[in-house]
Design a protein around this motif. Sequence first.
Motif, PDB file in Angstrom:
ATOM      1  N   ALA A   1       0.822  -1.213   0.000  1.00  0.00           N
ATOM      2  CA  ALA A   1       0.000   0.000   0.000  1.00  0.00           C
ATOM      3  C   ALA A   1       0.854   1.260   0.000  1.00  0.00           C
ATOM      4  CB  ALA A   1      -0.916   0.001   1.232  1.00  0.00           C
ATOM      5  N   ARG A   2       2.121   1.111   0.380  1.00  0.00           N
ATOM      6  CA  ARG A   2       3.014   2.275   0.471  1.00  0.00           C
ATOM      7  C   ARG A   2       3.753   2.562  -0.831  1.00  0.00           C
ATOM      8  NH1 ARG A   2       4.898   3.153   5.659  1.00  0.00           N
ATOM      9  NH2 ARG A   2       5.936   4.987   4.769  1.00  0.00           N
ATOM     10  N   TYR A   3       3.915   1.553  -1.705  1.00  0.00           N
ATOM     11  CA  TYR A   3       4.652   1.846  -2.941  1.00  0.00           C
ATOM     12  C   TYR A   3       4.073   1.180  -4.184  1.00  0.00           C
ATOM     13  CZ  TYR A   3       6.979  -2.672  -2.049  1.00  0.00           C
ATOM     14  OH  TYR A   3       7.246  -4.012  -1.801  1.00  0.00           O
ATOM     15  N   ALA A   4       3.114   0.274  -4.031  1.00  0.00           N
ATOM     16  CA  ALA A   4       2.593  -0.424  -5.203  1.00  0.00           C
ATOM     17  C   ALA A   4       1.157  -0.034  -5.513  1.00  0.00           C
ATOM     18  CB  ALA A   4       2.695  -1.940  -5.004  1.00  0.00           C
ATOM     19  N   LYS A   5       0.790   1.213  -5.188  1.00  0.00           N
ATOM     20  CA  LYS A   5      -0.555   1.668  -5.524  1.00  0.00           C
ATOM     21  C   LYS A   5      -0.482   2.660  -6.678  1.00  0.00           C
ATOM     22  CE  LYS A   5      -0.719   5.316  -1.987  1.00  0.00           C
ATOM     23  NZ  LYS A   5      -1.417   5.810  -0.786  1.00  0.00           N
ATOM     24  N   ASN A   6      -1.538   2.696  -7.473  1.00  0.00           N
ATOM     25  CA  ASN A   6      -1.555   3.586  -8.626  1.00  0.00           C
ATOM     26  C   ASN A   6      -2.060   4.979  -8.236  1.00  0.00           C
ATOM     27  OD1 ASN A   6      -4.379   3.448  -8.457  1.00  0.00           O
ATOM     28  ND2 ASN A   6      -4.559   1.942 -10.093  1.00  0.00           N
ATOM     29  N   GLY A   7      -2.238   5.831  -9.239  1.00  0.00           N
ATOM     30  CA  GLY A   7      -2.660   7.204  -8.963  1.00  0.00           C
ATOM     31  C   GLY A   7      -4.064   7.315  -8.421  1.00  0.00           C
ATOM     32  N   LYS A   8      -4.820   6.207  -8.455  1.00  0.00           N
ATOM     33  CA  LYS A   8      -6.190   6.211  -7.925  1.00  0.00           C
ATOM     34  C   LYS A   8      -6.291   5.466  -6.603  1.00  0.00           C
ATOM     35  CE  LYS A   8      -8.194   6.509 -12.559  1.00  0.00           C
ATOM     36  NZ  LYS A   8      -9.045   5.852 -13.573  1.00  0.00           N
ATOM     37  N   ASN A   9      -5.143   5.320  -5.935  1.00  0.00           N
ATOM     38  CA  ASN A   9      -5.077   4.671  -4.618  1.00  0.00           C
ATOM     39  C   ASN A   9      -5.490   3.202  -4.633  1.00  0.00           C
ATOM     40  OD1 ASN A   9      -3.944   6.670  -3.148  1.00  0.00           O
ATOM     41  ND2 ASN A   9      -5.704   7.082  -1.845  1.00  0.00           N
ATOM     42  N   LYS A  10      -5.253   2.541  -5.753  1.00  0.00           N
ATOM     43  CA  LYS A  10      -5.516   1.101  -5.818  1.00  0.00           C
ATOM     44  C   LYS A  10      -4.182   0.363  -5.830  1.00  0.00           C
ATOM     45  CE  LYS A  10      -8.822  -0.832  -8.242  1.00  0.00           C
ATOM     46  NZ  LYS A  10      -9.672  -1.333  -9.357  1.00  0.00           N
ATOM     47  N   ALA A  11      -4.018  -0.551  -4.881  1.00  0.00           N
ATOM     48  CA  ALA A  11      -2.778  -1.334  -4.789  1.00  0.00           C
ATOM     49  C   ALA A  11      -3.032  -2.737  -5.322  1.00  0.00           C
ATOM     50  CB  ALA A  11      -2.293  -1.402  -3.346  1.00  0.00           C
ATOM     51  N   LYS A  12      -2.264  -3.100  -6.355  1.00  0.00           N
ATOM     52  CA  LYS A  12      -2.422  -4.428  -6.939  1.00  0.00           C
ATOM     53  C   LYS A  12      -1.295  -5.337  -6.459  1.00  0.00           C
ATOM     54  CE  LYS A  12      -3.757  -5.025 -11.175  1.00  0.00           C
ATOM     55  NZ  LYS A  12      -3.882  -4.993 -12.661  1.00  0.00           N
ATOM     56  N   LEU A  13      -1.671  -6.494  -5.920  1.00  0.00           N
ATOM     57  CA  LEU A  13      -0.696  -7.478  -5.472  1.00  0.00           C
ATOM     58  C   LEU A  13      -1.079  -8.844  -6.024  1.00  0.00           C
ATOM     59  CD1 LEU A  13      -1.284  -5.427  -2.793  1.00  0.00           C
ATOM     60  CD2 LEU A  13       0.683  -6.715  -1.977  1.00  0.00           C
ATOM     61  N   HIS A  14      -0.054  -9.623  -6.374  1.00  0.00           N
ATOM     62  CA  HIS A  14      -0.300 -10.974  -6.879  1.00  0.00           C
ATOM     63  C   HIS A  14       0.584 -11.950  -6.112  1.00  0.00           C
ATOM     64  CE1 HIS A  14      -1.535 -13.964  -9.894  1.00  0.00           C
ATOM     65  NE2 HIS A  14      -0.325 -14.470  -9.696  1.00  0.00           N
ATOM     66  N   PHE A  15      -0.025 -13.006  -5.596  1.00  0.00           N
ATOM     67  CA  PHE A  15       0.700 -14.023  -4.835  1.00  0.00           C
ATOM     68  C   PHE A  15       0.607 -15.357  -5.568  1.00  0.00           C
ATOM     69  CE2 PHE A  15      -0.621 -10.804  -1.858  1.00  0.00           C
ATOM     70  CZ  PHE A  15       0.413 -10.704  -0.940  1.00  0.00           C
ATOM     71  N   THR A  16       1.749 -16.026  -5.738  1.00  0.00           N
ATOM     72  CA  THR A  16       1.706 -17.392  -6.262  1.00  0.00           C
ATOM     73  C   THR A  16       1.648 -18.332  -5.069  1.00  0.00           C
ATOM     74  OG1 THR A  16       4.128 -17.534  -6.350  1.00  0.00           O
ATOM     75  CG2 THR A  16       2.994 -16.779  -8.333  1.00  0.00           C
ATOM     76  N   VAL A  17       0.679 -19.230  -5.074  1.00  0.00           N
ATOM     77  CA  VAL A  17       0.434 -20.105  -3.926  1.00  0.00           C
ATOM     78  C   VAL A  17       0.243 -21.543  -4.398  1.00  0.00           C
ATOM     79  CG1 VAL A  17      -0.616 -18.237  -2.577  1.00  0.00           C
ATOM     80  CG2 VAL A  17      -2.060 -19.667  -4.026  1.00  0.00           C
ATOM     81  N   SER A  18       0.278 -22.482  -3.461  1.00  0.00           N
ATOM     82  CA  SER A  18       0.018 -23.877  -3.811  1.00  0.00           C
ATOM     83  C   SER A  18      -1.492 -24.110  -3.818  1.00  0.00           C
ATOM     84  CB  SER A  18       0.702 -24.815  -2.816  1.00  0.00           C
ATOM     85  OG  SER A  18       0.301 -24.507  -1.502  1.00  0.00           O
ATOM     86  N   PRO A  19      -1.972 -25.053  -4.608  1.00  0.00           N
ATOM     87  CA  PRO A  19      -3.426 -25.269  -4.742  1.00  0.00           C
ATOM     88  C   PRO A  19      -4.121 -25.525  -3.415  1.00  0.00           C
ATOM     89  CG  PRO A  19      -2.210 -26.567  -6.357  1.00  0.00           C
ATOM     90  CD  PRO A  19      -1.194 -25.967  -5.458  1.00  0.00           C
TER      91      PRO A  19
END
Length: 507
Positions: free
Chosen positions: A182-200
């Motif tokens: 939320a501190r560095y990966a949010k866009n100009g519209k305050n939306k933070a996109k995160l992607h996690f790779t996980v096991s099934p």
Amino acid sequence: MFSDKDKQQIQQRGSNLQTVLSQIENFKTGFPFLQIEDAAAVGNGIIRLNTEDLEKRGALYDKKVASGTRPLKFVPASGAASRMFKALFEALEELETNDESEVLKNKAVKEYSDQIDKFAFADELKEAIKNGGDTNTLNSQLDYLLNDKGLNYGSLPKGLLKFHSYKSDARTPFEEHLVEGARYAKNGKNKAKLHFTVSPEHQPVFEKLLAEVQARYEAELNVEFEVSFSQQKPSTDTIAVDLNNEPFRNPDGSLLFRPGGHGALIENLNDLNADIIFIKNIDNVVPDRLKQVTIDYKKGLAGVLLKHQEKLFYYQKELNEKHPVALASGFLAEAANFLENTLNTKPAENQYYTEKEELYHYLKEKYNRPLRVCGMVKNEGEPGGGPFWATNSDGTVSLQVVESSQIDPNSVQQQKIAQHATHFNPVDLVCAVKNYRGEKYDLTQYTDPATGFISTKSKDGKELKAQELPGLWNGAMSNWNTLFVEVPIETFNPVKTVNDLLREQHL
């Protein structure tokens, strides 16, 4: 070698027979060691930012995001936590035949036991033990921590363990990545996109935790989260062989395939759409009081990338849209200089490109590649790959993240170079995966298949050989334009054993 049933199994996994045959050939021939030419250092491939530089690069990143650049944070999070608890699993087994006093002679076990109340999961563990154990015995403390009668930490991924205590609650690494993102990966519209790779098997648990905490963190941080998950694709699994390099078979006669290592995640990364992608391991997180230096350097790395990308895009556009004859006088020499001295790719030895058209095509190929900036930490004895100048399969020399297993242990000259390494790789990357037109690269086309790894494993009491694909930040990104930037050791706080959580950085 393969029956029709085998071929059907291969096809059902999304792979193809030729790929599997190539993997078997790799087992027979082995993978060549990477030829390193020099250790990268500050002034020799590694950029050092002073305070002013860091602020400027961070401000550039903020400006670009405000004007529409879309960032995303990518976190490999499928790793099981079982290795964190190796010493505790062994202690639990020893308690079946030995007294507690004997088991506590193990330094790691004693450290855990003596400071058990300091762990972020301590209160939850005590509550679990009350349901049927004795909070004062080491056996109960370990049994209820590791097994499904209690917290089941021995079977969960690291991302779901309680790492850090706060006044009102405790956070998992998954939550810390949300807060950090939320501190560095949010866009100009305050939306933070995160992607996690996980096991099934663990994705539903991650999704459940996200559902429980998302609204609270969004309110606290004034951000909207867009969180997605993916799993390693079965098509990236590699076939296992026996010690004679024949396909290893399960008791039912089917072929055995094994996960191809973190290099398989280049496929997951390739499926994402963003202008800037931050990559960081799941266990490298700190409490809020220590986050600022990480935030500053994440933005700084992104700013370095964006600064150099502007020039890279200029050369890309000229090379892609003009015939060599139409290019301004001196342009090719200027582009060659930027490629070699800024983007750190040097032509093959004795390759001078005397013909203008030859140089043009060489530059066009090298400029039309993804760009990455990798943070590098001063080496203070931590394990991990390091930054080197290395010779690539096409003869060019460029910056590469090299694991120790890729360096010939029997070469005195290669080992001497390796010993001169001043920095190591903390897995702190910022990637740009689009060209000057905004078109996404196919990242699977920029790997070096010759940088895989073979190891010996066992299954059902039989030895086998397993093969890992080129590592995500090693061979899977071998053919990228690469910059290395020094980052402070304060940004690197991994948790490899449970007792690492007793370090000051995690308390």
